[in-house]
Design an enzyme around this catalytic site. Sequence first.
Site, PDB file in Angstrom:
ATOM      1  N   GLN A 190       3.640 -37.279  -6.779  1.00 34.35           N
ATOM      2  CA  GLN A 190       2.768 -36.122  -7.028  1.00 34.35           C
ATOM      3  C   GLN A 190       1.405 -36.244  -6.349  1.00 34.35           C
ATOM      4  O   GLN A 190       0.721 -35.243  -6.147  1.00 34.35           O
ATOM      5  CB  GLN A 190       2.561 -35.943  -8.536  1.00 34.35           C
ATOM      6  CG  GLN A 190       3.840 -35.670  -9.288  1.00 34.35           C
ATOM      7  CD  GLN A 190       3.726 -35.989 -10.773  1.00 34.35           C
ATOM      8  OE1 GLN A 190       3.260 -35.173 -11.547  1.00 34.35           O
ATOM      9  NE2 GLN A 190       4.161 -37.172 -11.162  1.00 34.35           N
ATOM     10  N   ASP A 234       0.114  -9.776   3.618  1.00 34.90           N
ATOM     11  CA  ASP A 234      -1.136  -9.594   4.357  1.00 34.90           C
ATOM     12  C   ASP A 234      -2.367  -9.720   3.483  1.00 34.90           C
ATOM     13  O   ASP A 234      -3.484  -9.858   3.985  1.00 34.90           O
ATOM     14  CB  ASP A 234      -1.160  -8.209   5.029  1.00 34.90           C
ATOM     15  CG  ASP A 234      -0.128  -8.085   6.135  1.00 34.90           C
ATOM     16  OD1 ASP A 234       0.383  -9.132   6.573  1.00 34.90           O
ATOM     17  OD2 ASP A 234       0.168  -6.951   6.540  1.00 34.90           O
ATOM     18  N   ASP A 284       0.816  -1.205   0.000  1.00 37.86           N
ATOM     19  CA  ASP A 284       0.000   0.000   0.000  1.00 37.86           C
ATOM     20  C   ASP A 284       0.858   1.266   0.000  1.00 37.86           C
ATOM     21  O   ASP A 284       0.638   2.192  -0.787  1.00 37.86           O
ATOM     22  CB  ASP A 284      -0.922  -0.042   1.226  1.00 37.86           C
ATOM     23  CG  ASP A 284      -1.851   1.159   1.300  1.00 37.86           C
ATOM     24  OD1 ASP A 284      -2.045   1.808   0.264  1.00 37.86           O
ATOM     25  OD2 ASP A 284      -2.367   1.447   2.386  1.00 37.86           O
ATOM     26  N   ASN A 339      -6.704 -32.238 -12.557  1.00 34.43           N
ATOM     27  CA  ASN A 339      -7.464 -31.029 -12.871  1.00 34.43           C
ATOM     28  C   ASN A 339      -8.146 -31.144 -14.236  1.00 34.43           C
ATOM     29  O   ASN A 339      -8.114 -30.217 -15.050  1.00 34.43           O
ATOM     30  CB  ASN A 339      -6.562 -29.786 -12.848  1.00 34.43           C
ATOM     31  CG  ASN A 339      -7.368 -28.502 -12.705  1.00 34.43           C
ATOM     32  OD1 ASN A 339      -8.358 -28.449 -11.990  1.00 34.43           O
ATOM     33  ND2 ASN A 339      -6.959 -27.462 -13.418  1.00 34.43           N
ATOM     34  N   ASN A 340      -8.783 -32.277 -14.457  1.00 36.90           N
ATOM     35  CA  ASN A 340      -9.366 -32.564 -15.764  1.00 36.90           C
ATOM     36  C   ASN A 340     -10.884 -32.725 -15.711  1.00 36.90           C
ATOM     37  O   ASN A 340     -11.469 -33.398 -16.572  1.00 36.90           O
ATOM     38  CB  ASN A 340      -8.755 -33.850 -16.326  1.00 36.90           C
ATOM     39  CG  ASN A 340      -9.135 -35.081 -15.519  1.00 36.90           C
ATOM     40  OD1 ASN A 340      -9.330 -34.989 -14.303  1.00 36.90           O
ATOM     41  ND2 ASN A 340      -9.248 -36.228 -16.162  1.00 36.90           N
ATOM     42  N   GLU A 387       2.280 -36.673 -19.134  1.00 37.37           N
ATOM     43  CA  GLU A 387       2.425 -38.116 -19.354  1.00 37.37           C
ATOM     44  C   GLU A 387       1.704 -38.624 -20.606  1.00 37.37           C
ATOM     45  O   GLU A 387       2.080 -39.653 -21.165  1.00 37.37           O
ATOM     46  CB  GLU A 387       1.944 -38.895 -18.125  1.00 37.37           C
ATOM     47  CG  GLU A 387       0.472 -38.718 -17.795  1.00 37.37           C
ATOM     48  CD  GLU A 387       0.063 -39.514 -16.572  1.00 37.37           C
ATOM     49  OE1 GLU A 387       0.749 -40.501 -16.252  1.00 37.37           O
ATOM     50  OE2 GLU A 387      -0.930 -39.143 -15.938  1.00 37.37           O
ATOM     51  N   GLU A 445      -2.260 -10.190  14.521  1.00 39.77           N
ATOM     52  CA  GLU A 445      -1.532  -9.235  15.359  1.00 39.77           C
ATOM     53  C   GLU A 445      -2.322  -7.951  15.584  1.00 39.77           C
ATOM     54  O   GLU A 445      -2.094  -7.237  16.556  1.00 39.77           O
ATOM     55  CB  GLU A 445      -0.171  -8.904  14.748  1.00 39.77           C
ATOM     56  CG  GLU A 445      -0.230  -8.225  13.400  1.00 39.77           C
ATOM     57  CD  GLU A 445       1.155  -7.835  12.897  1.00 39.77           C
ATOM     58  OE1 GLU A 445       2.032  -7.552  13.730  1.00 39.77           O
ATOM     59  OE2 GLU A 445       1.340  -7.803  11.670  1.00 39.77           O
ATOM     60  N   ARG A 502     -10.485 -46.722  -8.426  1.00 37.29           N
ATOM     61  CA  ARG A 502     -10.868 -46.275  -9.767  1.00 37.29           C
ATOM     62  C   ARG A 502     -11.885 -47.261 -10.359  1.00 37.29           C
ATOM     63  O   ARG A 502     -11.631 -47.921 -11.365  1.00 37.29           O
ATOM     64  CB  ARG A 502      -9.641 -46.180 -10.669  1.00 37.29           C
ATOM     65  CG  ARG A 502      -8.623 -45.135 -10.238  1.00 37.29           C
ATOM     66  CD  ARG A 502      -7.462 -45.080 -11.215  1.00 37.29           C
ATOM     67  NE  ARG A 502      -6.434 -44.138 -10.820  1.00 37.29           N
ATOM     68  CZ  ARG A 502      -6.415 -42.843 -11.136  1.00 37.29           C
ATOM     69  NH1 ARG A 502      -7.416 -42.350 -11.864  1.00 37.29           N
ATOM     70  NH2 ARG A 502      -5.439 -42.050 -10.751  1.00 37.29           N
TER      71      ARG A 502
END
Length: 745
Positions: A648, A137, A90, A517-518, A614, A235, A456
């Site tokens: 992974q 922050d 800022d 993520n498919n 892959e 804080e 699976r």
Amino acid sequence: MNAAIRAVVRATLRLGGQPYAIHEGWAGAVAGGVAIRALTWDDVGGILHMGGTVLGAARCPEFRTREGLRAAARNLVQHGIDRLIVIGGDGSLRGTEEFRDEWPSLLEELHEEGAITAGQRQAHRALTVAGLVGSIDNDMAGTDMTIGADTALHRILEAIDALRSTAASHQRTFVVEVMGRHCGYLALMAAVAGAADAVLIPEDPPAPDWPDALVSRLRASREAGLRDLIVVVAEGATDSTGRPISSHEVGEVVTEGLGGEGARVTILGHVQRGGRPSAYDRWMPTLLGYAAVQQVLHGTDIPAQVVGVRNNRLVPLPLATLVRDTTAVKTSVEQGDFAAAGAARGRSFSGLSEIVAELCAPPRMPGRLADPRGAAYPPTPTRAPRRIAVLHAGGVAPGMNTAVRTLVRSTSVTGDVVLGVRGSVPGLVAGRVAALDWADLGDWVGRAGAELGTRRIVPDPDQAAQIAETLVREGIDALVMVGGIEAYRTAAVLHQARVAHPALAIPMVCVPATIDNNLPGAELSIGADTALNTITAALDKIRMSASATQRCFVVETMGGPCGYLAMMSGLAAGAERVYLPEEDIGIADLADDAERMTRTFEQGRQLWLAIRGEQASEHYSAELMTRIFEKEGGDLFDVRQIGLGHVQTGGEPTPFDRLLATRLARAALAHIDHELTTGEASTCYVGEVNGQERFTPITQLAEDLEPMVDRPRSQWWLDLRSIGSVVSDRHASSPVVGVPVTDGS
């Protein structure tokens, strides 16, 4: 910050400009001399993994004076600089806005005193500015995430997870103070992601009698079976009258209130600012830095802009507006308008601040009408408790356990029951179902793997009949499936079998959890961020191993038919080449890569990092690529092939994956509650798209997937694929393109 610096320097060079470094912030601009120097491509090599900033930072009282402003302007003009990218918080951005406003008059004064020529004044009559917000922050209004905040959360969660094992062993309470003088973002997110039992933040201050409420809550949690208790304190925490609340005071209150059980106070301090940046704090600042360069090169006639982030998209935001809105948030807190302050922090902050009390609350118990924070539990339902089953399907994904814990925590205050299905779909077929206990799931938020087990396996029609029998026998009212594409296909099979088996006509929701993520209907799946951070950490080590020799690494990532992990890890690690399943790889591509690789090694390159998804090519395997590069390189450089494999899928979930799992599990519960209340019984999958929760009917699954390929037809991150080569390989032939920037709507 270093990722942004690297992107700014290299994008400027690729666009034909000359980047300069101003060291030590505005102090360097005022001092001039060696504090301002031209940068080359190699000057910013090898800094992606480094914490802090290679430019340095320092406070500069002189910059607040007219003499200091004139000195800074003179030094910039003498270097021919009239385009400025400022990375800071800022205060830095506020000073930048004032400097830009004063620029014409400063140059006029400098010309009058003979410090610059008339030609220099005319050539640099305007200062073009782009800002990037660097603040752990996350306290800048208008942007979802600031550079450094995600990494700070990583540091905080590492500490909380470590403290939790000690707390459980000794049945102890820890009070953890985190940074956030005016903003409770870190404290709130750490409390949710770290499964804290209470949190104190400036935007949601407790009443003056908070000690009694806090002790009552912690005592109730202990009575419910928790051995470890965590209280997170920002804080800048205060009570509703504005009186500061320190972590030491909280520790004394807890020690006295719990009958002498000593609370331990841990102040994390500046450790939150340090360490290697997270994967997000590498790839997103890379995009931000590249976009900022375009902003200053092509936006010379517009007001100073900040390139911000909303819903993983870059947005241009007027600097003056951001400074004004950020100041307004602080004013709202000081004036006691906490609702306005929370809303201004953004959707993620306001959404989680509304539910954090519920996630921290001990379970409803007989005779307890209010949670010990002072708020009443929801009215006791006149209906029978709802029985909601949860199972996993597909590959394991970090964050699966977090989703299950969120379901249990959220239903515990409404009096409903969550049933865990052990062993995935086969477990549901066999009826391996049991209620999950609130206390037993205390540390599941950070556990790796999937405690309920996952497979699976997709059921066949005969098994659908057995599942219907299990639902009837166990009195299951709704089903949540947390997993990958197998979970979605299981839901499709059960939905289609409703005609033959009416017991399957209950609300069913799929929650996306897969490192690949498919999945359609979701921009990010639970587990992908953890996998990405694991890959990035491995690539850091691989990069360091090449420091003593010239070497090419061909690294293969998981991801199946989706190149998200390969693409984003390439951005995060600075890979020279990324091979994606979404793109066709031909022999001409490999020949071009081999030629460029050989040429640059001859010019002194030490490392070439190639990342291959892959399933990037049916014909050109990682082994074949390695052999091709080996043959072309001869004795000039070595080539090594590395497959990262199932490392992974492991590891404790990152803060992002814990928070995403929490939001999606809560969304699934809200949907189920609506359906059971209205008598509906849909089957759908939930996800976040452009920052909004979206529920998609399971009947749309085939339409949302690419034909014959398990990945969505539309993937937002593919628009970023050419940026990596632009900032990572100076010899790449990829066109210099723009980063997609939305209008912020």
